[in-house]
Scaffold this motif. Structure first.
Motif, PDB file in Angstrom:
ATOM      1  N   LEU A  16      70.665  61.548  10.795  1.00  0.00           N
ATOM      2  CA  LEU A  16      69.248  61.170  10.043  1.00  0.00           C
ATOM      3  C   LEU A  16      68.135  61.452  11.137  1.00  0.00           C
ATOM      4  CD1 LEU A  16      67.577  60.094   7.782  1.00  0.00           C
ATOM      5  CD2 LEU A  16      68.140  57.748   8.823  1.00  0.00           C
ATOM      6  N   TRP A  19      67.496  65.124  11.737  1.00  0.00           N
ATOM      7  CA  TRP A  19      67.020  65.848  10.749  1.00  0.00           C
ATOM      8  C   TRP A  19      65.363  65.273  10.407  1.00  0.00           C
ATOM      9  CZ3 TRP A  19      63.988  64.848   6.118  1.00  0.00           C
ATOM     10  CH2 TRP A  19      63.709  66.036   5.482  1.00  0.00           C
ATOM     11  N   VAL A  36      64.369  54.553  12.598  1.00  0.00           N
ATOM     12  CA  VAL A  36      65.460  54.191  11.865  1.00  0.00           C
ATOM     13  C   VAL A  36      66.193  53.045  12.319  1.00  0.00           C
ATOM     14  CG1 VAL A  36      67.913  55.110  11.385  1.00  0.00           C
ATOM     15  CG2 VAL A  36      66.007  56.733  11.587  1.00  0.00           C
ATOM     16  N   VAL A  43      67.636  55.362   3.240  1.00  0.00           N
ATOM     17  CA  VAL A  43      68.451  56.686   2.600  1.00  0.00           C
ATOM     18  C   VAL A  43      68.987  56.323   1.257  1.00  0.00           C
ATOM     19  CG1 VAL A  43      70.309  58.330   2.880  1.00  0.00           C
ATOM     20  CG2 VAL A  43      69.039  57.344   4.907  1.00  0.00           C
ATOM     21  N   HIS A  53      73.177  58.058  11.139  1.00  0.00           N
ATOM     22  CA  HIS A  53      73.617  57.915   9.805  1.00  0.00           C
ATOM     23  C   HIS A  53      73.517  59.591   9.265  1.00  0.00           C
ATOM     24  CE1 HIS A  53      74.132  56.023   5.692  1.00  0.00           C
ATOM     25  NE2 HIS A  53      73.111  57.205   5.382  1.00  0.00           N
ATOM     26  N   VAL A  55      73.181  62.403   7.057  1.00  0.00           N
ATOM     27  CA  VAL A  55      72.426  62.954   5.442  1.00  0.00           C
ATOM     28  C   VAL A  55      72.901  64.450   5.137  1.00  0.00           C
ATOM     29  CG1 VAL A  55      70.518  61.372   5.958  1.00  0.00           C
ATOM     30  CG2 VAL A  55      70.422  63.605   7.039  1.00  0.00           C
ATOM     31  N   ASP A  59      69.785  64.161  -0.602  1.00  0.00           N
ATOM     32  CA  ASP A  59      69.400  62.562  -0.278  1.00  0.00           C
ATOM     33  C   ASP A  59      67.961  62.448  -0.200  1.00  0.00           C
ATOM     34  OD1 ASP A  59      72.002  61.731   0.221  1.00  0.00           O
ATOM     35  OD2 ASP A  59      72.009  62.006   2.318  1.00  0.00           O
ATOM     36  N   LEU A  61      64.846  60.010   1.241  1.00  0.00           N
ATOM     37  CA  LEU A  61      64.610  59.160   2.245  1.00  0.00           C
ATOM     38  C   LEU A  61      63.072  58.604   1.982  1.00  0.00           C
ATOM     39  CD1 LEU A  61      65.162  61.745   5.277  1.00  0.00           C
ATOM     40  CD2 LEU A  61      66.630  60.127   4.338  1.00  0.00           C
TER      41      LEU A  61
END
Length: 131
Positions: A16, A19, A36, A43, A53, A55, A59, A61
């Protein structure tokens, strides 16, 4: 012909925090990891505290950025932190449009001079002395 476990591929996943950094929502990966781990990122409507985490595409966010709440749907996973047009292709922005702010009322009259400010301060001090 039966499928073996080698031919079945799991969906691509990415951390996560990585990304968010690839998509250029945060300037550094450390900042995205801090958001985060601080519990500020959701998420698929579930709060997550782990920057690692995983993703996948699809998904959704939800996280704060500047003075607004961003809602982002992941369209693709990036392989690098590229230029802005490449980063914008990684997501679909679902954030509702912001309402325009009302302009501040125009000032009436000139700004106070230094003497005016001294007089105002002296007046306020005299009010405090009376109490």
């Amino acid at each position: 012909m039966a499928e073996t476990s080698d031919s079945v591929q799991s969906p691509a996943k990415l951390r996560l925090d990585k990304w968010l950094w690839h998509a250029r929502f945060f300037k550094t990966r450390g900042l995205s990891a801090k958001q985060v781990s601080g519990g500020h990122v959701r998420v698929n409507a579930n709060k997550t505290l782990k920057p690692a985490h995983s993703v996948t595409a699809g998904d959704v966010l939800t996280f704060p950025q500047n003075d607004q709440i961003r809602v982002i749907k992941i369209v693709a996973l990036g392989s690098r932190r590229g230029p802005a047009p490449e980063a914008q292709a990684l997501y679909e922005d679902l954030t509702p449009p912001r309402e325009p702010r009302a302009p501040e009322p125009a000032r009436t009259g000139p700004r106070p001079t230094k003497k005016d400010r001294r007089d105002i301060t002296a007046f306020k001090d005299s009010l405090e002395d009376e109490r």
